[in-house]
Design an enzyme around this catalytic site. Structure first.
Site, mmCIF file in Angstrom:
data_model
loop_
_atom_site.group_PDB
_atom_site.id
_atom_site.type_symbol
_atom_site.label_atom_id
_atom_site.label_comp_id
_atom_site.label_asym_id
_atom_site.label_seq_id
_atom_site.Cartn_x
_atom_site.Cartn_y
_atom_site.Cartn_z
ATOM 1 N N SER A 6 12.087 13.402 5.199
ATOM 2 C CA SER A 6 11.820 14.466 4.536
ATOM 3 C C SER A 6 12.177 15.891 5.238
ATOM 4 C CB SER A 6 10.455 14.455 4.017
ATOM 5 O OG SER A 6 10.339 15.694 3.404
ATOM 6 N N TYR B 195 1.601 13.977 6.188
ATOM 7 C CA TYR B 195 3.011 13.896 5.465
ATOM 8 C C TYR B 195 3.884 14.443 6.683
ATOM 9 C CZ TYR B 195 6.574 13.536 2.073
ATOM 10 O OH TYR B 195 7.872 13.130 1.625
HETATM 11 N N1 LIG Z 1 10.645 13.444 -4.363
HETATM 12 C C1 LIG Z 1 11.000 14.298 -3.356
HETATM 13 O O1 LIG Z 1 10.730 15.406 -3.695
HETATM 14 C C2 LIG Z 1 10.993 13.664 -1.979
HETATM 15 C C3 LIG Z 1 11.137 14.531 -0.977
HETATM 16 C C4 LIG Z 1 11.371 14.180 0.355
HETATM 17 C C5 LIG Z 1 11.089 12.836 0.568
HETATM 18 N N2 LIG Z 1 10.757 12.231 -0.287
HETATM 19 C C6 LIG Z 1 10.502 10.590 0.025
HETATM 20 O O2 LIG Z 1 11.331 9.691 -0.747
HETATM 21 C C7 LIG Z 1 10.901 8.375 -0.573
HETATM 22 C C8 LIG Z 1 10.484 7.874 -2.302
HETATM 23 O O3 LIG Z 1 10.005 8.860 -2.979
HETATM 24 P P1 LIG Z 1 10.291 9.016 -4.507
HETATM 25 O O4 LIG Z 1 10.603 10.532 -4.494
HETATM 26 O O5 LIG Z 1 11.250 8.292 -5.077
HETATM 27 O O6 LIG Z 1 8.818 8.912 -5.384
HETATM 28 P P2 LIG Z 1 8.365 7.771 -6.359
HETATM 29 O O7 LIG Z 1 9.501 8.191 -7.741
HETATM 30 O O8 LIG Z 1 6.935 8.090 -6.672
HETATM 31 O O9 LIG Z 1 8.632 6.364 -5.792
HETATM 32 C C9 LIG Z 1 7.859 5.943 -4.803
HETATM 33 C C10 LIG Z 1 8.129 4.334 -4.501
HETATM 34 O O10 LIG Z 1 7.103 4.052 -3.605
HETATM 35 C C11 LIG Z 1 6.457 2.910 -3.652
HETATM 36 N N3 LIG Z 1 5.222 2.707 -3.105
HETATM 37 C C12 LIG Z 1 4.335 3.865 -3.051
HETATM 38 N N4 LIG Z 1 3.331 3.120 -2.435
HETATM 39 C C13 LIG Z 1 3.323 1.809 -1.995
HETATM 40 C C14 LIG Z 1 2.618 0.738 -1.601
HETATM 41 N N5 LIG Z 1 1.557 0.861 -1.302
HETATM 42 N N6 LIG Z 1 3.321 -0.321 -1.322
HETATM 43 C C15 LIG Z 1 4.843 -0.658 -1.855
HETATM 44 N N7 LIG Z 1 5.356 0.474 -2.199
HETATM 45 C C16 LIG Z 1 4.851 1.639 -2.468
HETATM 46 C C17 LIG Z 1 6.447 3.228 -5.467
HETATM 47 O O11 LIG Z 1 6.258 1.493 -6.094
HETATM 48 P P3 LIG Z 1 4.981 1.222 -6.448
HETATM 49 O O12 LIG Z 1 4.060 2.250 -7.257
HETATM 50 O O13 LIG Z 1 5.535 0.323 -7.625
HETATM 51 O O14 LIG Z 1 4.574 0.476 -5.446
HETATM 52 C C18 LIG Z 1 7.721 3.585 -5.701
HETATM 53 O O15 LIG Z 1 8.701 2.526 -5.838
HETATM 54 C C19 LIG Z 1 9.072 8.613 -0.141
HETATM 55 O O16 LIG Z 1 9.229 8.015 1.230
HETATM 56 C C20 LIG Z 1 9.025 10.042 0.024
HETATM 57 O O17 LIG Z 1 8.146 10.431 0.795
HETATM 58 C C21 LIG Z 1 10.711 12.342 -1.673
#
Ligand SMILES: NC(=O)c1ccc[n+]([C@@H]2O[C@H](COP(=O)([O-])OP(=O)(O)OC[C@H]3O[C@@H](n4cnc5c(N)ncnc54)[C@H](OP(=O)(O)O)[C@@H]3O)[C@@H](O)[C@H]2O)c1
Length: 269
Positions: free
Chosen positions: A140, A154
């Site tokens: 991130s 985080y």
């Molecule tokens: N969106 C942003 O603004 C942003 C910015 C910077 C970095 N990121 C990073 O991008 C990555 C993906 O996030 P996203 O934005 O796509 O969020 P998201 O739409 O909430 O997706 C998160 C994914 O992680 C999985 N997950 C969460 N807890 C888990 C667990 N205990 N075991 C297995 N899987 C788990 C969820 O699946 P289930 O709930 O089905 O398990 C879901 O598939 C993350 O690492 C996040 O920190 C996001």
């Protein structure tokens, strides 16, 4: 030619689901994992309808310390060799360090740091044998910026994923694995379910649209960077500018700016 295989964690939503769509469009087979199996199956059906992709769905909770080993054993038992690993699963843990239980902090470290590092360790050996590998660690922009109050671990785990990716990439190069690359992908605000899950949707809705990216260009930047052997990539011009600012601003000023901005959307309850 044998199709390559990509394992994607956190594939049931957001950035991970987009990785699945893009790797499938590039002709790869996929292993999708997350906790919500119904969502993974629906994505698998969607991807199969558009591509000749072979998909395997394995539901796992990465908060379970035994999950990475179990996942790798399940792949081995099916004779599946992983050519690319996308460590994407993640979430934000709202609140302060004081207000959050140790159990929640430990689970957070397990999902966002230990599990990706363990999966990398367990899968790198096969990549080395086959002299090909791609590892994308979804970090991130928060990993660049100063730490601030709320969502305490985080920024620190994401900074750790950036350093880890740089080290793995450098080690592969130093050991002569010229076609094994590791990249930290550092998105800023990206449309996904992330801010619904961490309860900051109302606050982040107030952020200007120019700060946000769709997941498609974020993912494309990650895939292009890892193929080039680039250890870190920040997608999009706005995020790139912010990453540069964190490097050139005097530290106290950078800290004050992060504090002012993050207090608008980080939850302290
Ligand atoms: N969106 C942003 O603004 C942003 C910015 C910077 C970095 N990121 C990073 O991008 C990555 C993906 O996030 P996203 O934005 O796509 O969020 P998201 O739409 O909430 O997706 C998160 C994914 O992680 C999985 N997950 C969460 N807890 C888990 C667990 N205990 N075991 C297995 N899987 C788990 C969820 O699946 P289930 O709930 O089905 O398990 C879901 O598939 C993350 O690492 C996040 O920190 C996001």
């Amino acid at each position: 030619m044998k199709r390559r295989l990509c394992l994607i964690t956190g594939a049931s939503a957001g950035i991970g689901a987009e990785f699945a769509r893009q790797y499938a469009a590039l002709g790869w087979n996929l292993v999708l994992t997350a906790r919500r199996e119904d969502r993974l199956q629906a994505l698998a059906d969607e991807v199969r309808a558009r591509n000749k992709t072979e998909l395997t769905v394995i539901a796992e909770d990465l908060a379970d310390p035994a999950a990475p080993a179990r996942l790798v054993a399940a792949l081995a038992s099916k004779g599946l060799e992983v050519d690319a690993l996308v460590n994407n699963a993640g979430y934000g843990l709202p609140g302060t360090f004081f207000s959050t239980s140790w159990e929640d902090q430990a689970a957070f470290l397990q999902v966002l740091y230990t599990a990706p590092v363990e999966l990398t360790h367990r899968l790198l050996a096969g990549m080395a044998t086959r002299k090909f590998g791609r590892i994308i660690n979804v970090a991130s922009l928060a990993g660049y910026a100063a730490g601030s109050a709320g969502h305490t671990l985080y920024a620190s785990v994401k900074a750790g994923m950036i350093k880890f990716s740089e080290s793995i990439n450098a080690e592969c190069e130093a050991l002569g694995y010229t076609d094994i690359h590791c990249t930290a992908l550092c998105p800023g605000f990206t449309y996904s379910e992330f801010h619904d899950v961490n309860g900051t949707r109302e606050a982040t809705k107030q952020m200007p649209a120019w700060l946000w990216m769709e997941s498609a260009p974020v993912v494309a930047a990650g895939i292009e960077a890892v193929n080039r052997g680039q250890p870190v990539v920040v997608p999009g011009p706005v995020n790139k500018t912010m990453a540069t600012l964190t490097r050139i601003l005097p530290e106290p000023l950078g800290r004050a700016m992060v504090r002012a901005q993050s207090s608008r959307y980080r939850r302290m309850d």
